[in-house]
Design a protein around this motif. Structure first.
Motif, mmCIF file in Angstrom:
data_model
loop_
_atom_site.group_PDB
_atom_site.id
_atom_site.type_symbol
_atom_site.label_atom_id
_atom_site.label_comp_id
_atom_site.label_asym_id
_atom_site.label_seq_id
_atom_site.Cartn_x
_atom_site.Cartn_y
_atom_site.Cartn_z
ATOM 1 N N HIS A 7 0.837 -1.203 0.000
ATOM 2 C CA HIS A 7 0.000 0.000 0.000
ATOM 3 C C HIS A 7 0.877 1.259 0.000
ATOM 4 O O HIS A 7 0.651 2.197 -0.769
ATOM 5 N N ARG A 8 1.915 1.220 0.853
ATOM 6 C CA ARG A 8 2.816 2.384 0.937
ATOM 7 C C ARG A 8 3.578 2.580 -0.375
ATOM 8 O O ARG A 8 3.772 3.709 -0.837
ATOM 9 N N ALA A 9 4.012 1.460 -0.966
ATOM 10 C CA ALA A 9 4.730 1.553 -2.243
ATOM 11 C C ALA A 9 3.805 2.133 -3.314
ATOM 12 O O ALA A 9 4.226 2.976 -4.134
ATOM 13 N N ALA A 10 2.533 1.709 -3.303
ATOM 14 C CA ALA A 10 1.574 2.225 -4.298
ATOM 15 C C ALA A 10 1.356 3.722 -4.107
ATOM 16 O O ALA A 10 1.219 4.472 -5.079
ATOM 17 N N LEU A 11 1.326 4.148 -2.852
ATOM 18 C CA LEU A 11 1.154 5.583 -2.584
ATOM 19 C C LEU A 11 2.328 6.379 -3.154
ATOM 20 O O LEU A 11 2.141 7.422 -3.784
ATOM 21 N N GLY A 15 2.845 9.305 -6.202
ATOM 22 C CA GLY A 15 3.345 10.629 -5.822
ATOM 23 C C GLY A 15 2.829 11.117 -4.479
ATOM 24 O O GLY A 15 2.814 12.316 -4.223
ATOM 25 N N ARG A 16 2.398 10.153 -3.611
ATOM 26 C CA ARG A 16 1.843 10.544 -2.303
ATOM 27 C C ARG A 16 2.732 10.037 -1.167
ATOM 28 O O ARG A 16 3.514 9.101 -1.349
ATOM 29 N N CYS A 17 2.566 10.659 0.005
ATOM 30 C CA CYS A 17 3.340 10.271 1.187
ATOM 31 C C CYS A 17 2.925 8.869 1.639
ATOM 32 O O CYS A 17 1.717 8.588 1.721
ATOM 33 N N PRO A 18 3.874 7.992 1.950
ATOM 34 C CA PRO A 18 3.516 6.636 2.370
ATOM 35 C C PRO A 18 2.826 6.596 3.740
ATOM 36 O O PRO A 18 2.205 5.592 4.085
ATOM 37 N N GLU A 22 -0.786 12.407 1.718
ATOM 38 C CA GLU A 22 -0.922 13.709 1.052
ATOM 39 C C GLU A 22 0.052 13.756 -0.131
ATOM 40 O O GLU A 22 1.046 13.022 -0.147
ATOM 41 N N ARG A 23 -0.247 14.618 -1.131
ATOM 42 C CA ARG A 23 0.627 14.696 -2.300
ATOM 43 C C ARG A 23 1.996 15.243 -1.892
ATOM 44 O O ARG A 23 2.073 16.204 -1.114
ATOM 45 N N LEU A 24 3.063 14.616 -2.400
ATOM 46 C CA LEU A 24 4.431 15.032 -2.054
ATOM 47 C C LEU A 24 4.972 16.015 -3.085
ATOM 48 O O LEU A 24 4.648 15.904 -4.277
ATOM 49 N N SER A 25 5.791 16.946 -2.624
ATOM 50 C CA SER A 25 6.493 17.810 -3.570
ATOM 51 C C SER A 25 7.577 16.962 -4.240
ATOM 52 O O SER A 25 7.914 15.866 -3.757
ATOM 53 N N MET A 107 4.869 14.742 -10.850
ATOM 54 C CA MET A 107 5.785 14.334 -9.779
ATOM 55 C C MET A 107 7.145 15.023 -9.881
ATOM 56 O O MET A 107 8.021 14.789 -9.063
ATOM 57 N N MET A 108 7.328 15.842 -10.914
ATOM 58 C CA MET A 108 8.638 16.490 -11.092
ATOM 59 C C MET A 108 8.614 17.898 -10.494
ATOM 60 O O MET A 108 7.554 18.444 -10.210
ATOM 61 N N SER A 109 9.812 18.478 -10.360
ATOM 62 C CA SER A 109 9.886 19.880 -9.948
ATOM 63 C C SER A 109 9.252 20.711 -11.066
ATOM 64 O O SER A 109 9.203 20.266 -12.220
ATOM 65 N N THR A 110 8.782 21.910 -10.717
ATOM 66 C CA THR A 110 8.059 22.728 -11.701
ATOM 67 C C THR A 110 8.897 22.972 -12.952
ATOM 68 O O THR A 110 8.412 22.829 -14.079
ATOM 69 N N ARG A 111 10.159 23.305 -12.767
ATOM 70 C CA ARG A 111 11.027 23.643 -13.897
ATOM 71 C C ARG A 111 11.180 22.439 -14.830
ATOM 72 O O ARG A 111 11.027 22.553 -16.046
ATOM 73 N N ARG A 112 11.453 21.263 -14.237
ATOM 74 C CA ARG A 112 11.644 20.078 -15.062
ATOM 75 C C ARG A 112 10.316 19.662 -15.708
ATOM 76 O O ARG A 112 10.283 19.204 -16.842
ATOM 77 N N ALA A 113 9.220 19.841 -14.966
ATOM 78 C CA ALA A 113 7.913 19.461 -15.510
ATOM 79 C C ALA A 113 7.592 20.293 -16.752
ATOM 80 O O ALA A 113 7.135 19.760 -17.769
#
Lengths: 222, 223
Positions: A7-11, A15-18, A22-25, A107-113
């Motif tokens: 479950h944690r790996a799927a989170l 792109g979410r906290c295990p 919540e969504r991770l930066s 899931m990337m930083s804004t610049r890379r995205a």
């Protein structure tokens, strides 16, 4: 792997906290900062951001095969209709952006995205436009060109989807490794945008010139 | 300042806050084909080259508008551009119809209204789902609605100024309602209260983001 670990790996792959889900930066997802909501670190759960790139690679491989087969089948069915392949290519490009580009760049930083999205769009646009011209010419061969057209459609979709998924996967791996966006990547996009703006301005000037010439010509007649 | 000019000023500034370059393009086209005139300092916008550059900037502006991450990257530039466009649009309008406000006052009002409208749009945009591309994406529909709204407002500014102001007021109120509704939705969808502190935690969470106490997972995921 236990249910909780899976479950944690799927989170994390989403792109979410295990821990708090919540969504991770991008920084937190790739281990350079704790979760902004609960302070958990991926390493505390034996997870890391490379998992995201690996999950994306698995998904990308499936997408390449499915998209290529789909394009070939649709082309065989609708191949005799002029411009049907354009509709198919646009639908596949839309799906590619929805299923691959959107979730990955989130899931990337804004610049890379931004760099990844625009470069991938440029890549898809150039590839699909060029190959569509060839496919349209084959419509003139009638039923004889149909199998060839289907093969070309499958190949063009395979190449396009393959390049985009590999490119995005490479960007995810670079994000996971903490490597910055290269200046050349930004320069390429700036040059493409400048070219696009120059083309639009040139077209507008041409349209204004045609309108002005027509106006003078019609004025002279009356 | 007459009520008509006030309505025109607010409407054109609000339009600039929504689509900066499109508003200026519309005003330049109006100056080219009607009796409406821009101040001498802005006369360049009405020339062939000025119009061509404005069209190119409109295309670039639309590209930025459709990409939330690009907007995030250019957040300060976007605010500055909106403010500048609001000031220029208000200035162009003020010179045509006459005003009791000094130029600087008109610029400040134009810039402030444009930046405020842009700020509200960005707050609403956070809650609009970014799923799909092209016509599949709700943001695309919102973008088209905004472009149509800006065109309608700029036309109404010249033909029916109070209608233009009414459109701006209604759109602003709807935007504020959408912003609040989005916040409410985020606080309730796929969330449950933490039994220890009452904070809203996600159903997939095994730890409360607020008090850090363990939670039962009520929605399981698989890789």
């Amino acid at each position: 792997m236990s249910d909780v670990a899976a479950h944690r790996a799927a989170l994390v792959e989403a792109g979410r906290c295990p821990a708090c889900a919540e969504r991770l930066s991008a920084r937190a997802l790739f281990g350079r900062a704790p979760c902004g909501a609960c302070g958990a670190r991926l390493a505390d759960f034996g997870l890391d951001g490379h998992r995201v790139a690996s999950a994306f690679e698995r998904k990308g491989t499936k997408t390449v095969v499915v998209a290529a087969v789909l394009a070939a089948v649709v082309q065989l069915v609708t191949g005799l209709l002029p411009f049907a392949d354009v509709v198919v290519a646009l639908a596949i490009a839309g799906w590619l952006r929805f299923a691959i580009l959107g979730p990955a760049t989130a899931m990337m930083s804004t610049r890379r995205a931004v760099v990844s999205r625009l470069t991938a769009r440029l890549l898809v646009g150039v590839l699909f436009s060029g190959l569509l011209v060839v496919a349209e010419l084959l419509t003139l061969l009638g039923p004889l060109g149909l199998p060839l057209k289907a093969a070309i459609a499958a190949a063009q979709v395979f190449v396009g989807v393959f390049l985009v998924t590999r490119y995005v996967e490479a960007q995810l791996r670079r994000e996971a490794s903490g490597r910055p966006v290269e200046g050349a990547e930004v320069a390429l996009l700036v040059a493409a945008l400048a070219l696009m703006m120059a083309a639009v301005a040139g077209l507008t000037l041409s349209a204004l010139w045609v309108a002005s010439t027509l106006q003078s010509f019609l004025g002279g007649l009356s | 300042m007459t009520p008509t000019l006030f309505a025109q000023l607010l409407a054109v500034s609000a339009a600039s806050g929504t689509r900066a370059s499109l508003t200026l393009l519309c005003m330049a086209v109006a100056a080219r084909v009607t009796e409406f005139a821009l101040p001498d300092a802005l006369a360049f916008l009405v020339t062939d080259m000025g119009l061509a550059l404005l069209v190119a900037v409109v295309v670039l502006d639309e590209l930025v508008e459709r990409d939330p991450q690009l907007q995030e990257l250019l957040v300060f530039a976007n605010v500055g551009v909106r403010g500048a466009a609001g000031a220029i649009a208000a200035w162009g309008l003020e010179d045509a119809v006459g005003s009791v406000l000094p130029d600087v006052g008109v610029w400040v009002v134009g810039a402030c209204v444009a930046m405020a409208i842009h700020g509200l749009r960005m707050k609403v945009a956070v809650w609009i789902p970014d799923g799909g591309e092209g016509w599949l994406n709700p943001r695309t529909w919102l973008g088209w609605l905004e472009v149509g709204g800006v065109l309608g407002i700029v036309v109404a500014v010249f033909l029916a100024p109070f209608l233009a102001l009414a459109i701006v007021v209604v759109a602003t109120v709807l935007g504020a309602i959408a912003w609040q509704a989005g916040r409410q939705l985020e606080q309730t969808r796929r969330r449950r209260p933490c039994p220890h502190c009452g904070a809203k935690a996600r159903e997939e969470a095994s730890r409360c983001p607020s008090c850090h106490q363990p939670l039962n997972i009520t929605h399981w995921l698989t890789p």
